[in-house]
Design an enzyme around this catalytic site. Structure first.
Site, mmCIF file in Angstrom:
data_model
loop_
_atom_site.group_PDB
_atom_site.id
_atom_site.type_symbol
_atom_site.label_atom_id
_atom_site.label_comp_id
_atom_site.label_asym_id
_atom_site.label_seq_id
_atom_site.Cartn_x
_atom_site.Cartn_y
_atom_site.Cartn_z
ATOM 1 N N SER A 203 74.060 105.478 88.790
ATOM 2 C CA SER A 203 74.488 106.405 87.743
ATOM 3 C C SER A 203 73.350 107.377 87.417
ATOM 4 C CB SER A 203 74.964 105.612 86.525
ATOM 5 O OG SER A 203 75.670 106.425 85.627
ATOM 6 N N ASN B 140 77.105 105.445 92.644
ATOM 7 C CA ASN B 140 77.948 106.008 91.584
ATOM 8 C C ASN B 140 77.301 107.254 90.998
ATOM 9 O OD1 ASN B 140 78.341 102.834 91.576
ATOM 10 N ND2 ASN B 140 80.269 103.753 90.912
ATOM 11 N N HIS C 1 82.876 101.853 88.054
ATOM 12 C CA HIS C 1 81.534 102.422 87.932
ATOM 13 C C HIS C 1 80.418 101.397 88.164
ATOM 14 C CE1 HIS C 1 78.763 105.582 86.879
ATOM 15 N NE2 HIS C 1 78.177 104.817 85.966
#
Length: 276
Positions: free
Chosen positions: A98, A122, A247
């Site tokens: 992320s 991600n 996610h």
């Protein structure tokens, strides 16, 4: 599920980190609101031949806040690069999830001599106008209202609607970490995350080291299309999309993730040997 907080090392510039194994170094960078333990399901695989450093992102866990309140992505990367330069002192494989993937990619682009491979998990690339507006509004709400619920909505985005079994255990861990996340560190990092939309195309095209982009097929904010487009720009890029995942792929789908990472590490080692 409760996971005991592990004993950290702490560097002079304020980066707290966990260290495992021996061998050439791999650095792991988690996403917003989490902490080094988010990589718990990767450690056994990655330490088979490597020293693994899982850091607390600045302002998270036990790492210090960056000095500048309005720090940008470069500031986060510079702090981590300074830590690598002082504590590790050799090129690393960077793996980020992320916002951590933004850091990993920025690091590889700006500190080429210090990076031999990047795994971006991600990762975001060119959000839609609607997604961009939504993420920036969430960041603004966090700054304006520190008491805002920062847990329920992320858990709903990151995991399946009604997680069961192992996924429920991982969701419970993330909820604990989000609840314990330092308010200022969480809000500042989310603002940086909201303002970044992936590396410039020319920067990706200049990344000659191996790069892998991995995401889940149910992660609409870090979609498979985003990973595919970034991988296509990188000279040694590839991508993978894990089925029935959202996610938090490193936590919820460790078997698939770890196999991909193990193969990627071999690719990095092959490239290094070919350059000698």
């Amino acid at each position: 599920m409760t996971l005991k907080t592990q004993q950290r090392y702490k560097s002079e510039n304020g980066i707290a980190y966990l260290k495992y194994g021996s061998g050439s170094p791999i650095v792991l960078v988690h996403g917003v609101g989490l902490r080094a333990e988010a990589w718990l399901n990767q450690i056994e695989t990655l330490t088979q031949r490597h020293t693994v450093y899982a850091i607390d992102m600045p302002g998270h866990g036990e790492s210090d806040l960056l000095a500048e309140e309005d720090s940008d992505l470069d500031d986060y990367v510079d702090a981590i690069a300074a830590w690598i330069d002082s504590e590790i002192r050799e090129p690393v494989i960077m793996m980020g999830h992320s916002m951590g993937s933004m850091i990993a990619l920025n690091f590889g682009i700006r500190y080429k001599a210090m990076c031999i491979g990047i795994a971006a998990l991600n990762s975001v690339y060119r959000r839609t106008p609607q997604a961009e507006q939504a993420v920036q509004q969430r960041a603004l709400d966090m700054i304006k209202n520190p008491a805002l619920d920062k847990v329920t909505t992320p858990i709903k985005r990151w995991f399946n609607r009604d997680p069961q079994g192992f996924e429920k255990q991982m969701a419970d861990l993330c909820e604990q970490w989000l609840l314990a996340a330092p308010t200022a560190g969480y809000a500042r990092a989310y603002r940086v995350f909201s303002r970044n939309d992936g590396p410039q195309d020319e920067a990706l095209a200049a990344l000659e080291i191996p790069v892998i982009f991995i995401t889940g097929d149910g992660d609409s904010n870090s979609s498979g299309e985003m990973s595919q487009r970034m991988a296509a720009l990188c000279p040694n890029g590839r991508y993978a999309v894990i089925e029935n995942a959202r996610h938090m792929v490193p936590m919820t789908h460790p078997d698939e993730m770890n196999q991909l990472l193990a193969e990627f590490i071999k690719q990095c080692g092959t490239q290094v040997r070919n350059q000698i």
